[in-house]
Design an enzyme around this catalytic site. Structure first.
Site, PDB file in Angstrom:
ATOM      1  CB  SER A 179      -0.963  -0.004   1.182  1.00  0.00           C
ATOM      2  OG  SER A 179      -0.277  -0.204   2.390  1.00  0.00           O
ATOM      3  CG  HIS A 207      -3.880  -0.770  -2.254  1.00  0.00           C
ATOM      4  ND1 HIS A 207      -4.438   0.487  -2.270  1.00  0.00           N
ATOM      5  CD2 HIS A 207      -3.519  -0.997  -0.965  1.00  0.00           C
ATOM      6  CE1 HIS A 207      -4.395   1.002  -1.062  1.00  0.00           C
ATOM      7  NE2 HIS A 207      -3.841   0.128  -0.248  1.00  0.00           N
ATOM      8  CE  LYS A 238      -7.688   0.821   0.890  1.00  0.00           C
ATOM      9  NZ  LYS A 238      -6.853   0.002   1.739  1.00  0.00           N
TER      10      LYS A 238
HETATM   11  C1  LIG Z   1      -6.814  -0.101   3.171  1.00  0.00           C
HETATM   12  C2  LIG Z   1      -6.196  -1.408   3.522  1.00  0.00           C
HETATM   13  C3  LIG Z   1      -6.786  -2.249   4.459  1.00  0.00           C
HETATM   14  C4  LIG Z   1      -7.962  -1.821   5.262  1.00  0.00           C
HETATM   15  O1  LIG Z   1      -9.132  -1.823   4.519  1.00  0.00           O
HETATM   16  P1  LIG Z   1     -10.344  -0.890   4.957  1.00  0.00           P
HETATM   17  O2  LIG Z   1     -11.514  -1.496   4.306  1.00  0.00           O
HETATM   18  O3  LIG Z   1     -10.033   0.486   4.478  1.00  0.00           O
HETATM   19  O4  LIG Z   1     -10.405  -0.980   6.466  1.00  0.00           O
HETATM   20  C5  LIG Z   1      -6.227  -3.492   4.658  1.00  0.00           C
HETATM   21  N1  LIG Z   1      -5.127  -3.874   3.995  1.00  0.00           N
HETATM   22  C6  LIG Z   1      -4.513  -3.076   3.105  1.00  0.00           C
HETATM   23  C7  LIG Z   1      -3.291  -3.557   2.381  1.00  0.00           C
HETATM   24  C8  LIG Z   1      -5.030  -1.803   2.846  1.00  0.00           C
HETATM   25  O5  LIG Z   1      -4.406  -0.999   1.993  1.00  0.00           O
END
Ligand SMILES: *Cc1c(COP(=O)(O)O)cnc(C)c1O
Length: 392
Positions: A179, A207, A238
């Site tokens: 990320s 992602h 996302k």
């Molecule tokens: C954003 C993210 C999460 C958390 O997900 P949310 O639904 O925003 O709580 C978990 N793992 C990774 C790699 C992320 O980038």
């Protein structure tokens, strides 16, 4: 209270204090911030689906038909048809027997790891894994061996060293797309290790889902090893543009989580509108429109990174829409971020503990809906601002 204020003061003094920024109006390639339109270069809404008419329509219709909220947790009376349909669709999407929804990716990772692993087990975790994986490892009470980022040889050496004293289950857990660095996990090599050492493989594709692979199934599809992943975790907030998360896995794993996973059991389920919108997002991702959006996103990313690389910026090993521009120290980073905002570019500066000390960065993310000229101008602005770190 005084102690807590002192802690805040310390953060301010060291340039590490964080503040919330409020977006007025809608999410899109440009947003309104402090009364100005700025180019948004720090959103995970990679395909622009958060504002897509089909998702909005699905959410509004399901909300009208089924209510704003589910009213209960899943095991009580909060399992609605929309949840089950979405879970079936997610299982088909990832090619697994079953899937389970969570209210967020953070809840998913902490809950899954805590429920499936215990003191006899051993988890191998990439050093750059997301905070929610780190917390999940802690909650699991399993032993954890953190391996150097994406370093398959180092991991193999650790596994070989551990093999003679093996007791319980072994898990390799990794982000699919990292990320903060925007690079891919070496999933094929990790899958080979998992087979050799009889371990399980869990991929957090927050992602990658929707963005990578010919049909948007994520990092494992991109790398040709979708079948090798035992636990496919991903998020709906996302690229899929809504909120929530899922695990796609075997029926046994999903059934066990229904019985054991605390964030699943003790939390009100997602609103039916969110589940319906996420289904609409999957339909787009899997179809022609998804293919076109992914191609657009790749093209914007290529335009953007070509300018930065030509100017000698350090983008680490990024190969995706997440583009770190290394700026090293916190002060310089936040100054660069402020100056970019003055020029109309909203790019977040990222500091420890989110990234290692000395590796502060501007973290830019591209969207399929960005205009080519905006992307190129943003890259040139970043080159300028990062290039003259001393003034301002
Ligand atoms: C954003 C993210 C999460 C958390 O997900 P949310 O639904 O925003 O709580 C978990 N793992 C990774 C790699 C992320 O980038």
């Amino acid at each position: 209270m005084e102690d807590w204020q002192k802690e805040l003061d310390r953060l301010s003094e060291t340039g590490m204090r964080r503040f919330l920024r409020v977006i007025d109006g809608a999410q899109g390639p440009q947003v309104e911030l402090d009364g100005r339109r700025v180019l948004l270069l720090c959103s995970n809404n990679y395909l622009g689906l958060a504002g897509h008419p089909a998702l909005i329509e699905a959410m509004v219709r399901a909300t009208r038909d089924f209510g704003a909220g589910s009213g209960a947790s899943r095991l009580v009376s909060g399992t609605m048809r929309a949840h089950v349909e979405l879970e079936e669709r997610l299982a088909a999407f990832k090619g697994t027997e079953a899937a389970l929804l969570f209210n967020s990716g953070f809840a998913a990772n902490t809950g899954i790891l805590q429920a499936l692993f215990g003191p006899d087990d051993l988890i191998f975790s990439d050093e750059l894994n997301h905070a929610s994986i780190i917390d999940g490892c802690r909650l699991s009470t399993a032993r954890v061996r953190v391996y150097p980022h994406a370093d398959v040889q180092a991991l193999e050496a650790i596994m070989r060293q551990e093999a003679p004293k093996r007791r319980g289950r072994w898990l390799i857990v990794t982000d699919g797309v990292f990320s903060m660095d925007g690079d891919l996990a070496p999933l094929r090599e990790l899958a080979a290790l998992k087979r050799r050492f009889d371990a399980l493989l869990m991929v957090d594709d927050a992602h990658g889902t929707g963005v990578l692979g010919a049909t948007g199934r994520g990092t494992a599809e991109e790398l040709g090893c979708l079948q090798e992943v035992d636990l496919h975790m991903g998020t709906l907030g996302k690229a899929l543009g809504v909120c929530g998360a899922y695990l796609a896995a075997s029926r046994t794993v999903i059934d066990l989580l229904v019985n054991r996973c605390r964030p699943f059991i003790y939390s009100t389920s997602l609103p039916p509108g969110a589940a319906a919108a996420a289904q609409a997002a999957l339909a787009i991702v899997e179809g022609d429109e998804g293919r076109r959006l992914r191609r657009d996103l790749q093209r914007k990313t290529a335009l953007f990174t070509a300018i930065l690389r030509a100017a000698g910026c350090d983008l680490l090993a990024s190969s995706t829409q997440i583009v770190p521009v290394i700026t090293r120290q916190p002060d310089a980073t936040m100054r660069a971020s402020r100056r970019l905002l003055e020029e109309g570019y909203f790019v977040q500066g990222i500091r420890p503990p989110t990234v290692p000390e000395g590796l502060c960065r501007l973290r830019a993310t591209l969207m399929a809906s960005h205009a080519d000229a905006d992307v190129e101008n943003a890259a040139r602005a970043i080159v300028r601002v990062v290039g003259d770190g001393d003034d301002g």
